[in-house]
Design an enzyme around this catalytic site. Structure first.
Site, PDB file in Angstrom:
ATOM      1  N   GLN A 154       0.821  -1.218   0.000  1.00 54.61           N
ATOM      2  CA  GLN A 154       0.000   0.000   0.000  1.00 54.61           C
ATOM      3  C   GLN A 154       0.857   1.271   0.000  1.00 54.61           C
ATOM      4  O   GLN A 154       0.361   2.347  -0.333  1.00 54.61           O
ATOM      5  CB  GLN A 154      -0.936   0.015   1.217  1.00 54.61           C
ATOM      6  CG  GLN A 154      -2.024  -1.039   1.168  1.00 54.61           C
ATOM      7  CD  GLN A 154      -3.147  -0.689   0.197  1.00 54.61           C
ATOM      8  OE1 GLN A 154      -3.428   0.472  -0.059  1.00 54.61           O
ATOM      9  NE2 GLN A 154      -3.790  -1.701  -0.354  1.00 54.61           N
TER      10      GLN A 154
ATOM     11  N   CYS B  77     -10.113  -8.326  -0.454  1.00 54.28           N
ATOM     12  CA  CYS B  77      -9.737  -9.731  -0.330  1.00 54.28           C
ATOM     13  C   CYS B  77     -10.633 -10.472   0.646  1.00 54.28           C
ATOM     14  O   CYS B  77     -10.731 -11.684   0.613  1.00 54.28           O
ATOM     15  CB  CYS B  77      -8.281  -9.861   0.112  1.00 54.28           C
ATOM     16  SG  CYS B  77      -7.190  -9.038  -1.015  1.00 54.28           S
TER      17      CYS B  77
ATOM     18  N   SER C 280       3.322  -4.734  -5.229  1.00 52.23           N
ATOM     19  CA  SER C 280       2.471  -5.155  -6.334  1.00 52.23           C
ATOM     20  C   SER C 280       2.225  -3.974  -7.270  1.00 52.23           C
ATOM     21  O   SER C 280       2.112  -2.834  -6.816  1.00 52.23           O
ATOM     22  CB  SER C 280       1.145  -5.627  -5.723  1.00 52.23           C
ATOM     23  OG  SER C 280       0.358  -6.237  -6.691  1.00 52.23           O
TER      24      SER C 280
ATOM     25  N   HIS D 291      -0.463  -3.368  -9.230  1.00 53.70           N
ATOM     26  CA  HIS D 291      -1.832  -2.888  -9.497  1.00 53.70           C
ATOM     27  C   HIS D 291      -2.343  -1.870  -8.484  1.00 53.70           C
ATOM     28  O   HIS D 291      -3.463  -1.390  -8.604  1.00 53.70           O
ATOM     29  CB  HIS D 291      -2.807  -4.062  -9.656  1.00 53.70           C
ATOM     30  CG  HIS D 291      -3.166  -4.804  -8.408  1.00 53.70           C
ATOM     31  ND1 HIS D 291      -4.305  -4.524  -7.702  1.00 53.70           N
ATOM     32  CD2 HIS D 291      -2.555  -5.812  -7.757  1.00 53.70           C
ATOM     33  CE1 HIS D 291      -4.391  -5.351  -6.669  1.00 53.70           C
ATOM     34  NE2 HIS D 291      -3.332  -6.131  -6.675  1.00 53.70           N
TER      35      HIS D 291
ATOM     36  N   THR E 201       8.488 -18.679 -17.232  1.00 53.53           N
ATOM     37  CA  THR E 201       8.877 -17.786 -18.325  1.00 53.53           C
ATOM     38  C   THR E 201       8.567 -16.339 -17.957  1.00 53.53           C
ATOM     39  O   THR E 201       7.472 -16.026 -17.509  1.00 53.53           O
ATOM     40  CB  THR E 201       8.154 -18.189 -19.631  1.00 53.53           C
ATOM     41  OG1 THR E 201       8.476 -19.546 -19.897  1.00 53.53           O
ATOM     42  CG2 THR E 201       8.567 -17.312 -20.801  1.00 53.53           C
TER      43      THR E 201
HETATM   44  N1  PMP Z   1      -0.609  -6.875   0.896  1.00 56.02           N
HETATM   45  C1  PMP Z   1      -1.376  -5.778   0.978  1.00 56.02           C
HETATM   46  C2  PMP Z   1      -1.153  -4.823   2.101  1.00 56.02           C
HETATM   47  C3  PMP Z   1      -2.354  -5.537   0.020  1.00 56.02           C
HETATM   48  O1  PMP Z   1      -3.115  -4.441   0.103  1.00 56.02           O
HETATM   49  C4  PMP Z   1      -2.522  -6.467  -1.049  1.00 56.02           C
HETATM   50  C5  PMP Z   1      -3.572  -6.251  -2.113  1.00 56.02           C
HETATM   51  N2  PMP Z   1      -4.885  -6.150  -1.595  1.00 56.02           N
HETATM   52  C6  PMP Z   1      -1.699  -7.604  -1.081  1.00 56.02           C
HETATM   53  C7  PMP Z   1      -0.752  -7.762  -0.099  1.00 56.02           C
HETATM   54  C8  PMP Z   1      -1.834  -8.638  -2.165  1.00 56.02           C
HETATM   55  O2  PMP Z   1      -1.330  -8.155  -3.370  1.00 56.02           O
HETATM   56  P1  PMP Z   1      -1.575  -8.920  -4.752  1.00 56.02           P
HETATM   57  O3  PMP Z   1      -2.957  -8.536  -5.165  1.00 56.02           O
HETATM   58  O4  PMP Z   1      -0.531  -8.390  -5.651  1.00 56.02           O
HETATM   59  O5  PMP Z   1      -1.417 -10.362  -4.511  1.00 56.02           O
END
Ligand code: PMP
Length: 382
Positions: A177, A324, A197, A199, A235
């Site tokens: 974050q 999540c 990450s 995204h 890959t």
């Molecule tokens: N850690 C935190 C603090 C996150 O906010 C997220 C994404 N919600 C993740 C891990 C997981 O990341 P990814 O979607 O790339 O698996």
């Protein structure tokens, strides 16, 4: 429709889409091939790795591309446990981590390891003394997030790094974050492993990296080919890596400082509108010590399960907790850890997270919409 859930994921920036599309079209070579096409792609991979390394002040050979923060977190925690099993079997984390840390820790605790889950105070941060008291000679890993995905609360990473400097425990930070928003210098902060990450910074989903201190050796999670310096088989996904690189380049310190000021102003718009309308609310966490783009609000007597679908129907996307765990009827483990005696508060809280696609007008509309819905639900006696 208005999107206010950037902590869950961000829209992909147009510049990033262009880079990915170009790369998918032109960079079809396999990075591992020795011929012209492979060597051409290898150079691009190196450039992308350099951008990542520079961002966190790491060396080029300390960056390993993964499928995202979930994989990075799994790799560190599982593989440190495996590597150091003979030195110790105690790990420390916090009770507010992302499920990709918490569930791995729970798994280990059912398989011969002992895990301490540190509590947090009502601002969402751990107490440094709790960490000091939990550390033992057999502690092999401390895994603590830089910023929380549900509240934006910041952990005292600098102080934790200092505390661990003379300890044998290795230090892992889930900075998913915080990337691109909080400056991260892994050497200065004494961080051994760092997960991120793409995204969350307007890059594509399914790509991230793991930083690993080059002095530390752990076995790979995925076995197979020799990609990523034999540490992560599979890959190489060059188009997504190049998209990540383009997204990272958009996170210049100047841009981020400017956005931080704008987001803090957005937060204030919401707060002022609620206050002026006499709506009872509290901020979950500490406004001054949190990510600029995320705010978590307790709207008293308004269940989030009722409010959020109503906002959605009117075109405003916010969330109750992390994406999540959303969808499951579970209460937020983060808010429960912060307010253990107040289940009502946990169930009456919403997260708003801003992004580059939100303008001031959108935020004013959201603030008005919140007032409208809360007033309506109060009248209904909800
Ligand atoms: N850690 C935190 C603090 C996150 O906010 C997220 C994404 N919600 C993740 C891990 C997981 O990341 P990814 O979607 O790339 O698996």
């Amino acid at each position: 429709r208005y999107y206010f859930d950037h902590a869950a994921t961000t829209p992909v920036a147009p510049e990033v889409i262009k880079v990915i599309t170009d790369s998918l079209t032109n960079d079809f070579g396999n990075v591992s091939s020795t011929h012209f096409f492979g060597q051409r792609e290898k150079l691009k991979l190196r450039n992308a790795r350099k951008v990542m390394a520079d961002e966190i002040h790491a060396d080029l050979n300390e960056i390993y591309f993964t499928s995202g923060a979930t994989e990075s977190n799994n790799t560190v925690i599982r593989q440190v446990a495996l590597k150091r099993a003979n030195e110790g079997r105690h790990l420390i984390t916090t009770s507010v981590e992302h499920p990709s840390v918490l569930n791995v820790m729970k798994y280990l605790s059912e398989h011969g390891y002992e895990v301490t889950f540190l509590p947090v105070n009502d601002t969402g941060a751990i107490n440094l003394n709790d960490l000091k008291n939990a550390l033992r000679p057999d502690t092999i890993l401390v895994s603590i997030m830089a910023a929380n995905n549900e509240t934006g609360s910041l952990m005292p990473i600098k102080e934790i790094g200092k505390t661990l400097k003379d300890h044998t425990a290795w230090f892992h930070v889930d900075a998913t974050q915080a990337l691109g928003i909080e400056a991260i210098d892994v050497k200065e902060l004494n961080i051994d492993f760092l997960s991120v990450s793409a995204h969350k910074i307007y890059g594509p989903k399914g790509i991230g990296f793991l930083y690993k201190n080059q002095k530390l050796v752990i076995p790979p999670l995925l076995l197979g080919g020799e990609q990523e310096n034999k540490f992560r088989a599979g890959t190489t996904n060059l188009p997504l890596i190049m998209g990540f690189e383009a997204a990272m380049k958009l996170c210049t310190p100047k841009n981020e400082q400017e956005w931080a000021i704008i987001y803090r102003e957005y937060k204030q718009i919401i707060i002022d509108e609620l206050k002026n309308s006499g709506i009872e609310f509290e901020i979950n966490g500490d406004l001054d010590h949190s990510l600029p783009q995320t705010i978590n609000l307790w709207l008293k007597d308004i269940p989030s399960q009722v409010l959020i679908p109503r906002l959605d129907l009117d075109g405003f996307a916010v969330s109750a907790g992390s994406a999540c765990t959303a969808g499951s009827a579970e209460d937020s483990h983060v808010l429960l850890a912060m307010y253990p005696d107040n289940l009502k508060r946990v169930r009456e809280s919403i997260r708003i997270s801003f992004g580059r696609d939100n303008n001031k007008n959108d935020v004013v509309k959201l603030a008005e919409e919140l007032v409208k819905q809360v007033t309506h639900l109060k009248q209904k006696g909800q």
